[in-house]
Design a protein around this motif. Structure first.
Motif, mmCIF file in Angstrom:
data_model
loop_
_atom_site.group_PDB
_atom_site.id
_atom_site.type_symbol
_atom_site.label_atom_id
_atom_site.label_comp_id
_atom_site.label_asym_id
_atom_site.label_seq_id
_atom_site.Cartn_x
_atom_site.Cartn_y
_atom_site.Cartn_z
ATOM 1 N N ALA A 42 0.620 -1.299 0.323
ATOM 2 C CA ALA A 42 -0.191 0.174 0.106
ATOM 3 C C ALA A 42 0.915 1.496 -0.305
ATOM 4 O O ALA A 42 0.068 2.149 -0.777
ATOM 5 N N MET A 43 2.043 1.253 0.747
ATOM 6 C CA MET A 43 3.252 2.497 0.870
ATOM 7 C C MET A 43 3.509 2.299 -0.744
ATOM 8 O O MET A 43 3.487 3.946 -0.796
ATOM 9 N N ASN A 44 3.180 1.275 -1.606
ATOM 10 C CA ASN A 44 4.082 1.842 -2.855
ATOM 11 C C ASN A 44 3.466 1.498 -3.735
ATOM 12 O O ASN A 44 3.655 0.292 -4.552
ATOM 13 N N PRO A 45 2.590 2.035 -3.906
ATOM 14 C CA PRO A 45 1.882 1.393 -4.735
ATOM 15 C C PRO A 45 1.893 1.522 -6.361
ATOM 16 O O PRO A 45 2.439 2.246 -7.057
ATOM 17 N N THR A 50 -5.626 1.150 -9.347
ATOM 18 C CA THR A 50 -6.743 1.256 -8.103
ATOM 19 C C THR A 50 -6.075 1.648 -7.458
ATOM 20 O O THR A 50 -7.120 3.154 -6.608
ATOM 21 N N ASP A 51 -5.204 1.050 -6.892
ATOM 22 C CA ASP A 51 -4.800 1.859 -5.189
ATOM 23 C C ASP A 51 -3.902 2.674 -5.038
ATOM 24 O O ASP A 51 -4.288 2.966 -4.369
ATOM 25 N N TYR A 52 -3.398 3.189 -5.992
ATOM 26 C CA TYR A 52 -2.537 4.637 -6.646
ATOM 27 C C TYR A 52 -3.745 5.670 -6.102
ATOM 28 O O TYR A 52 -3.823 6.626 -5.296
ATOM 29 N N LEU A 53 -4.526 5.520 -7.215
ATOM 30 C CA LEU A 53 -5.327 6.380 -7.615
ATOM 31 C C LEU A 53 -6.344 6.567 -6.133
ATOM 32 O O LEU A 53 -7.066 7.882 -5.633
ATOM 33 N N ARG A 54 -7.189 5.438 -5.686
ATOM 34 C CA ARG A 54 -7.925 5.835 -4.496
ATOM 35 C C ARG A 54 -6.801 6.346 -3.353
ATOM 36 O O ARG A 54 -7.334 7.385 -2.152
ATOM 37 N N GLU A 55 -5.608 5.789 -3.201
ATOM 38 C CA GLU A 55 -4.838 6.879 -1.696
ATOM 39 C C GLU A 55 -4.512 7.611 -2.068
ATOM 40 O O GLU A 55 -4.977 9.113 -1.698
ATOM 41 N N LEU A 56 -4.182 8.290 -3.396
ATOM 42 C CA LEU A 56 -4.210 9.837 -3.989
ATOM 43 C C LEU A 56 -5.535 10.882 -3.019
ATOM 44 O O LEU A 56 -5.662 11.883 -2.723
ATOM 45 N N ALA A 57 -6.735 9.573 -3.681
ATOM 46 C CA ALA A 57 -7.904 10.599 -3.232
ATOM 47 C C ALA A 57 -8.384 11.050 -1.855
ATOM 48 O O ALA A 57 -8.986 11.817 -1.537
ATOM 49 N N ASP A 58 -7.658 9.833 -1.307
ATOM 50 C CA ASP A 58 -8.106 9.971 0.340
ATOM 51 C C ASP A 58 -6.716 10.660 1.198
ATOM 52 O O ASP A 58 -6.345 10.067 2.015
ATOM 53 N N HIS A 59 -5.817 11.284 0.585
ATOM 54 C CA HIS A 59 -4.653 11.714 0.714
ATOM 55 C C HIS A 59 -4.578 10.519 1.904
ATOM 56 O O HIS A 59 -3.017 11.008 2.653
ATOM 57 N N VAL A 60 -3.314 9.464 1.196
ATOM 58 C CA VAL A 60 -2.862 8.619 2.199
ATOM 59 C C VAL A 60 -1.075 8.479 1.544
ATOM 60 O O VAL A 60 -1.156 8.736 0.148
ATOM 61 N N PRO A 61 0.346 9.189 2.147
ATOM 62 C CA PRO A 61 1.001 8.666 1.916
ATOM 63 C C PRO A 61 1.221 7.774 1.521
ATOM 64 O O PRO A 61 1.283 7.131 1.743
ATOM 65 N N ILE A 62 2.125 7.996 0.267
ATOM 66 C CA ILE A 62 2.312 6.926 -0.736
ATOM 67 C C ILE A 62 4.239 7.335 -1.137
ATOM 68 O O ILE A 62 4.624 8.726 -1.108
ATOM 69 N N GLY A 185 -7.110 -0.903 1.924
ATOM 70 C CA GLY A 185 -7.935 -0.436 0.906
ATOM 71 C C GLY A 185 -9.127 0.455 2.012
ATOM 72 O O GLY A 185 -9.928 0.899 0.781
ATOM 73 N N SER A 186 -9.265 1.392 2.676
ATOM 74 C CA SER A 186 -9.844 2.077 3.208
ATOM 75 C C SER A 186 -8.935 3.250 3.190
ATOM 76 O O SER A 186 -8.144 3.412 2.709
ATOM 77 N N SER A 187 -10.453 4.787 3.600
ATOM 78 C CA SER A 187 -9.668 5.568 3.824
ATOM 79 C C SER A 187 -8.937 5.877 4.302
ATOM 80 O O SER A 187 -8.281 6.901 5.258
ATOM 81 N N LEU A 188 -9.197 5.098 6.546
ATOM 82 C CA LEU A 188 -7.985 5.294 6.874
ATOM 83 C C LEU A 188 -6.477 5.443 6.963
ATOM 84 O O LEU A 188 -5.980 5.394 7.362
ATOM 85 N N GLY A 189 -6.381 3.930 5.223
ATOM 86 C CA GLY A 189 -5.041 3.813 4.881
ATOM 87 C C GLY A 189 -3.862 3.137 6.201
ATOM 88 O O GLY A 189 -4.977 2.526 7.192
ATOM 89 N N TRP A 190 -2.780 2.907 5.552
ATOM 90 C CA TRP A 190 -2.006 2.364 6.263
ATOM 91 C C TRP A 190 -1.338 2.329 7.554
ATOM 92 O O TRP A 190 -0.945 1.736 8.092
ATOM 93 N N PRO A 191 -1.832 3.586 7.599
ATOM 94 C CA PRO A 191 -1.013 3.769 9.022
ATOM 95 C C PRO A 191 -1.753 3.370 10.293
ATOM 96 O O PRO A 191 -1.697 3.050 11.447
ATOM 97 N N SER A 192 -3.179 3.131 9.665
ATOM 98 C CA SER A 192 -3.811 2.775 10.622
ATOM 99 C C SER A 192 -3.716 1.141 11.309
ATOM 100 O O SER A 192 -3.594 0.749 11.812
#
Length: 474
Positions: A42-45, A50-62, A185-192
């Motif tokens: 998740a940190m390196n999509p 799909t994972d990359y675009l989702r994480e960008l939308a949720d403002h999860v650091p990649i 894969g949720s809006s909480l992202g990998w930090p959770s």
């Protein structure tokens, strides 16, 4: 006294509570140990996935880490683990095992909680430092568990009590892979994932300090009947007043059965961590599954392994109690099921490309790995109940090399992560390691209590222990 004293079992008691608490310790420890195997995806999509675009939308650091950087990150934990395992086991001979285990879990948990903020600020370098420190602290877990249970588990209950604790590896791994995939894969992202695993570890530490104990005499709730039962069953094999200065270092390091257990541990860890750290990537890049499916598919084998654990240890103890198998024979049979079964599975895995068949074989390899908990993984207590924790530290130190080398080996071999041919080399190499290590265990392994277990005692007792082969009492 030349045999195990038979005392009527008081039934369910504090030894079962100890087993449950240490099982939860292993579960909690693996939540922390394994989380990077999923979060690193998740940190390196893959860019524009799909994972990359989702994480960008949720403002999860990649991050855009290279394959070599990822391999270093996955291996760093085991560098600390390798360096700390033997010193941890030596400290366990000198200091309170309960306290050391609590400190170990607390440190690892706090480091997990602060990981996201450190990575935000300092990148991969910070994560390398955190994983190294977690490896140092986590190295205390299994030597302390073995040291504690060597004083709590009667020989004829050892397989099930200690096997249950070891099954926490599978449950912790399964939960981490399944839940981490969903959280990533949720809006909480990998930090959770890091916050959750660290919080659970701290909660376990509090419960352990309240309800756990390193020895029979320090447990607040144990009955006298259970004390008598455990002490009677461990007569002539466990000394509750053993000193570090009594340690027969030369005898331990020149013992072929110890080396056999060590090599089996090395081979098992190579195969286990090869699959654990790399299969999420293989599933993602070769089988083309998204991150939520990655977690569920990667966790499925560990669910099967956990469920298979109970019937395996029950069957092993049943055969031993009925004297259908000797203890030495039992250890070698179940270890062979685990490691040579894994050998066959890895070879097959290297030559199939069908997604569903790949998952089936993957589940098979991991699931039968639970048989090692009735094999080498409990053999330390057979060889020397007095120094079981120390032996675990020694074998675990050597076995950490599997966790270090396997991911680095993959980083060297797999340049194109979508190449089936390159992954085939990885799987076949793992099969060779498993085969050779178990062959050595078959030839030189033993479940006899070694004469140096009680070398500090009088000559008569040493002679008794030389002849004695601790077998299961029906």
């Amino acid at each position: 006294m030349n045999s195990i004293q038979k005392v009527d079992s008081p039934g369910i008691g504090c030894r079962h509570l100890q087993s449950l608490l240490l099982f939860l310790c292993v579960v909690s420890g693996y939540l922390i140990r394994v989380n990077l195997s999923v979060t690193i995806v998740a940190m390196n999509p893959v860019i524009n996935s799909t994972d990359y675009l989702r994480e960008l939308a949720d403002h999860v650091p990649i991050f855009g880490w290279t394959n070599s950087t990822r391999s270093v990150l996955l291996s760093t934990f085991f560098v600390g683990y390798l360096l700390s395992n033997f010193p941890a086991s030596v400290l366990g001979c000198r200091f309170n095992n309960k306290t050391l285990l609590a400190y170990s879990m607390a440190v690892s948990s706090v480091l997990a909680i602060v990981s996201p903020q450190l990575v935000y600020a300092y990148g991969a370098t910070a994560l390398v430092a955190v994983r190294f420190a977690q490896g140092l602290s986590s190295a205390f877990m299994f030597p302390m568990v073995h040291g504690i249970m060597s004083k709590w588990a009667p020989p004829h209950e050892r397989g099930q009590l200690v096997g249950f604790i070891a099954s926490g590896i599978q449950l912790g791994t399964m939960i981490t892979l399944a839940v981490s995939g969903a959280l990533c894969g949720s809006s909480l992202g990998w930090p959770s994932v890091y916050y959750l695993s660290g919080g659970i570890g701290l909660l376990w530490t509090v419960v352990w300090l309240l309800l756990g104990a390193g020895t029979l005499s320090t447990h607040r709730f144990i009955s006298q009947a259970e004390k008598d039962y455990i002490r009677g069953s461990l007569a002539n094999t466990v000394d509750h007043d053993i000193r570090l200065s009594d340690t027969p270092w030369k005898a331990i390091f020149t013992s072929l059965p110890v080396w056999a257990t060590t090599l089996a541990h090395v081979g098992h860890n190579w195969g286990f961590w090869l699959l654990l750290t790399e299969m999420p990537t293989f599933i993602h890049t070769v089988l083309k599954c998204d991150i939520k499916e990655d977690g569920m598919l990667s966790s499925l084998p560990y669910l099967a392994m956990f469920l298979l654990q109970i019937p395996v240890t029950f069957t092993a103890d049943f055969l031993n109690k009925r004297k259908i198998t000797t203890l030495t024979m039992s250890r070698k049979i179940w270890n062979t099921v685990s490691m040579w079964g894994g050998t066959v599975g890895l070879i097959v895995l290297g030559f199939i490309e069908d997604t569903h068949l790949t998952i089936i074989v993957y589940v098979f390899i991991v699931a039968i790995g639970c048989s090692s908990n009735a094999g080498f993984n409990i053999n330390h207590m057979d060889l020397s109940p007095n120094y079981a924790g120390l032996l675990m530290g020694i074998t675990n130190t050597a076995a950490a090399s599997g966790g270090i080398i396997a991911p680095l080996f993959v980083g060297l071999v797999v340049d194109d992560q979508t190449s089936v041919a390159e992954w085939r080399i990885v799987f076949i190499s793992g099969a060779i390691v498993l085969f050779v290590c178990n062959l050595f265990f078959i030839i030189f392994g033993s479940a006899k209590t070694q004469p140096w277990n009680s070398m500090h005692k009088n000559d008569d007792l040493k002679m008794d222990n030389t002849k004695q082969d601790i077998e299961i009492v029906g």
